[in-house]
Design a protein around this motif. Structure first.
Motif, PDB file in Angstrom:
ATOM      1  N   GLU A  54      11.136 -13.516  57.993  1.00  0.00           N
ATOM      2  CA  GLU A  54       9.931 -12.695  57.944  1.00  0.00           C
ATOM      3  C   GLU A  54       9.976 -11.727  56.755  1.00  0.00           C
ATOM      4  N   GLN A  55      11.170 -11.267  56.413  1.00  0.00           N
ATOM      5  CA  GLN A  55      11.308 -10.436  55.211  1.00  0.00           C
ATOM      6  C   GLN A  55      11.090 -11.297  53.967  1.00  0.00           C
ATOM      7  N   ASP A  56      11.570 -12.537  54.020  1.00  0.00           N
ATOM      8  CA  ASP A  56      11.326 -13.458  52.911  1.00  0.00           C
ATOM      9  C   ASP A  56       9.837 -13.690  52.711  1.00  0.00           C
ATOM     10  N   ALA A  57       9.065 -13.562  53.794  1.00  0.00           N
ATOM     11  CA  ALA A  57       7.620 -13.781  53.714  1.00  0.00           C
ATOM     12  C   ALA A  57       6.849 -12.498  53.420  1.00  0.00           C
ATOM     13  N   GLY A  58       7.561 -11.378  53.190  1.00  0.00           N
ATOM     14  CA  GLY A  58       6.885 -10.178  52.752  1.00  0.00           C
ATOM     15  C   GLY A  58       6.977  -8.972  53.659  1.00  0.00           C
ATOM     16  N   ARG A  59       7.533  -9.127  54.880  1.00  0.00           N
ATOM     17  CA  ARG A  59       7.673  -7.946  55.732  1.00  0.00           C
ATOM     18  C   ARG A  59       8.670  -6.984  55.105  1.00  0.00           C
ATOM     19  N   SER A  60       8.404  -5.688  55.202  1.00  0.00           N
ATOM     20  CA  SER A  60       9.273  -4.715  54.567  1.00  0.00           C
ATOM     21  C   SER A  60      10.613  -4.637  55.293  1.00  0.00           C
ATOM     22  N   LEU A  61      11.649  -4.292  54.539  1.00  0.00           N
ATOM     23  CA  LEU A  61      12.977  -4.171  55.132  1.00  0.00           C
ATOM     24  C   LEU A  61      13.002  -3.053  56.168  1.00  0.00           C
ATOM     25  N   GLN A  62      12.293  -1.963  55.898  1.00  0.00           N
ATOM     26  CA  GLN A  62      12.272  -0.850  56.843  1.00  0.00           C
ATOM     27  C   GLN A  62      11.614  -1.261  58.154  1.00  0.00           C
ATOM     28  N   GLU A  63      10.479  -1.924  58.064  1.00  0.00           N
ATOM     29  CA  GLU A  63       9.786  -2.366  59.281  1.00  0.00           C
ATOM     30  C   GLU A  63      10.663  -3.313  60.088  1.00  0.00           C
ATOM     31  N   ALA A  64      11.299  -4.250  59.399  1.00  0.00           N
ATOM     32  CA  ALA A  64      12.151  -5.224  60.075  1.00  0.00           C
ATOM     33  C   ALA A  64      13.331  -4.546  60.760  1.00  0.00           C
ATOM     34  N   THR A  65      13.923  -3.598  60.077  1.00  0.00           N
ATOM     35  CA  THR A  65      15.088  -2.899  60.629  1.00  0.00           C
ATOM     36  C   THR A  65      14.703  -2.072  61.844  1.00  0.00           C
ATOM     37  N   GLU A  66      13.636  -1.295  61.742  1.00  0.00           N
ATOM     38  CA  GLU A  66      13.227  -0.436  62.857  1.00  0.00           C
ATOM     39  C   GLU A  66      12.811  -1.267  64.064  1.00  0.00           C
ATOM     40  N   LEU A  67      12.211  -2.411  63.835  1.00  0.00           N
ATOM     41  CA  LEU A  67      11.835  -3.303  64.931  1.00  0.00           C
ATOM     42  C   LEU A  67      13.054  -3.717  65.740  1.00  0.00           C
ATOM     43  N   LEU A  68      14.104  -4.151  65.053  1.00  0.00           N
ATOM     44  CA  LEU A  68      15.307  -4.595  65.762  1.00  0.00           C
ATOM     45  C   LEU A  68      16.047  -3.435  66.408  1.00  0.00           C
ATOM     46  N   VAL A  69      16.079  -2.296  65.748  1.00  0.00           N
ATOM     47  CA  VAL A  69      16.751  -1.136  66.333  1.00  0.00           C
ATOM     48  C   VAL A  69      16.078  -0.738  67.638  1.00  0.00           C
ATOM     49  N   SER A  70      14.746  -0.823  67.663  1.00  0.00           N
ATOM     50  CA  SER A  70      14.028  -0.485  68.895  1.00  0.00           C
ATOM     51  C   SER A  70      14.299  -1.491  70.004  1.00  0.00           C
ATOM     52  N   GLN A  71      14.543  -2.739  69.627  1.00  0.00           N
ATOM     53  CA  GLN A  71      14.800  -3.796  70.611  1.00  0.00           C
ATOM     54  C   GLN A  71      16.255  -3.834  71.062  1.00  0.00           C
ATOM     55  N   HIS A  72      17.166  -3.462  70.152  1.00  0.00           N
ATOM     56  CA  HIS A  72      18.606  -3.559  70.431  1.00  0.00           C
ATOM     57  C   HIS A  72      19.307  -2.271  69.985  1.00  0.00           C
ATOM     58  N   PRO A  73      19.002  -1.151  70.622  1.00  0.00           N
ATOM     59  CA  PRO A  73      19.577   0.129  70.161  1.00  0.00           C
ATOM     60  C   PRO A  73      21.097   0.165  70.208  1.00  0.00           C
ATOM     61  N   GLU A  74      21.698  -0.657  71.057  1.00  0.00           N
ATOM     62  CA  GLU A  74      23.155  -0.688  71.141  1.00  0.00           C
ATOM     63  C   GLU A  74      23.796  -1.265  69.886  1.00  0.00           C
ATOM     64  N   TYR A  75      22.997  -1.948  69.057  1.00  0.00           N
ATOM     65  CA  TYR A  75      23.490  -2.541  67.810  1.00  0.00           C
ATOM     66  C   TYR A  75      22.917  -1.811  66.587  1.00  0.00           C
ATOM     67  N   GLU A  76      22.492  -0.583  66.748  1.00  0.00           N
ATOM     68  CA  GLU A  76      21.795   0.089  65.649  1.00  0.00           C
ATOM     69  C   GLU A  76      22.608   0.099  64.359  1.00  0.00           C
ATOM     70  N   ALA A  77      23.852   0.479  64.423  1.00  0.00           N
ATOM     71  CA  ALA A  77      24.667   0.580  63.208  1.00  0.00           C
ATOM     72  C   ALA A  77      24.805  -0.783  62.527  1.00  0.00           C
ATOM     73  N   GLN A  78      25.020  -1.806  63.333  1.00  0.00           N
ATOM     74  CA  GLN A  78      25.193  -3.147  62.771  1.00  0.00           C
ATOM     75  C   GLN A  78      23.887  -3.679  62.175  1.00  0.00           C
ATOM     76  N   ILE A  79      22.767  -3.368  62.829  1.00  0.00           N
ATOM     77  CA  ILE A  79      21.466  -3.801  62.298  1.00  0.00           C
ATOM     78  C   ILE A  79      21.175  -3.108  60.967  1.00  0.00           C
ATOM     79  N   ARG A  80      21.420  -1.822  60.897  1.00  0.00           N
ATOM     80  CA  ARG A  80      21.140  -1.086  59.656  1.00  0.00           C
ATOM     81  C   ARG A  80      22.049  -1.543  58.519  1.00  0.00           C
ATOM     82  N   ALA A  81      23.188  -2.070  58.861  1.00  0.00           N
ATOM     83  CA  ALA A  81      24.101  -2.568  57.825  1.00  0.00           C
ATOM     84  C   ALA A  81      23.547  -3.806  57.125  1.00  0.00           C
ATOM     85  N   TYR A  82      22.649  -4.532  57.779  1.00  0.00           N
ATOM     86  CA  TYR A  82      22.153  -5.797  57.215  1.00  0.00           C
ATOM     87  C   TYR A  82      21.570  -5.570  55.822  1.00  0.00           C
ATOM     88  N   TYR A  83      20.729  -4.574  55.688  1.00  0.00           N
ATOM     89  CA  TYR A  83      20.178  -4.290  54.364  1.00  0.00           C
ATOM     90  C   TYR A  83      20.869  -3.106  53.694  1.00  0.00           C
TER      91      TYR A  83
END
Length: 215
Positions: A54-83
């Motif tokens: 979805e980021q490859d298709a134009g979704r912003s990195l910030q939007e993508a990151t915050e979406l996953l953090v909201s869904q999986h808060p227990e993995y916040e640090a690991q998700i933010r590390a992706y970008y």
């Protein structure tokens, strides 16, 4: 040599990731997680390939990151590390394929393009890290265009932008899905497995390679 093998191409199109550039999120997450099993679980269930596309298709990195953090808060640090640590996913150029690219460019027999599924926010770093990207006559980046392979419109954009014909074009990609997408648009494809396999198929198709590469 049969007719298919003897077909003459004017344009060669390369995918970038896993063909010319060694990109793998495991390079990063094997540092973050204790075991390979933890890494695989995370990449299969949290920061998945579908999410990344979805980021490859134009979704912003910030939007993508915050979406996953909201869904999986227990993995916040690991998700933010992706970008946040995205550069650590890069293993460098795949030198044997880069050598093929250079040889094809130096032959002056082809126009050479890149068609890549890549976030527009991270691609500028690739341009800095990999000077060989300057060899291309044109690069079409999915994140910039807000469409990606295997969408037919993305292949058509390449053809229209550079005024090239599908029947004169050969496309190289490590993802068979993307090869099928190209073929549906009338573009011949090579499913990339390794530089050696690519050399062999290019030779079979009578695409120019020097003696040093075709042997």
């Amino acid at each position: 040599m049969n007719n298919a093998a003897a077909k003459q191409y004017s344009n060669l199109v390369f995918d970038l990731g896993a063909v010319l550039i060694d990109w793998n999120p495991r390079y990063l997450y094997n540092k973050i997680f204790t075991t390979a099993a933890e890494t695989e679980f995370f990449l299969q269930n949290i920061c998945t390939s579908d999410w990344n596309e979805e980021q490859d298709a134009g979704r912003s990195l910030q939007e993508a990151t915050e979406l996953l953090v909201s869904q999986h808060p227990e993995y916040e640090a690991q998700i933010r590390a992706y970008y946040g640590r995205w550069q650590e996913m890069l293993g460098g150029p795949i030198e044997e394929t880069v050598a093929i690219l250079r040889e094809l460019k130096e032959s002056k027999r082809y126009k050479i393009y890149a068609l890549t599924n890549w976030s527009n926010e991270t691609f500028p770093l690739a341009l800095v890290l990999y000077p060989f990207l300057q060899l291309f006559d044109g690069i079409v980046v999915s994140g910039r265009e807000k469409m990606r392979k295997p969408n037919a419109a993305f292949y058509d954009l390449l053809l229209q932008r550079y005024d090239i014909k599908a029947c004169d074009t050969l496309f190289i990609d490590d993802n068979e899905r993307n090869i099928r997408g190209a073929e549906a648009c009338g573009i011949d494809g090579i499913h990339f497995i390794s530089p050696l396999q690519l050399k062999e198929i290019l030779t079979e198709k009578a695409v120019y390679l020097s003696t040093s590469l075709s042997n």
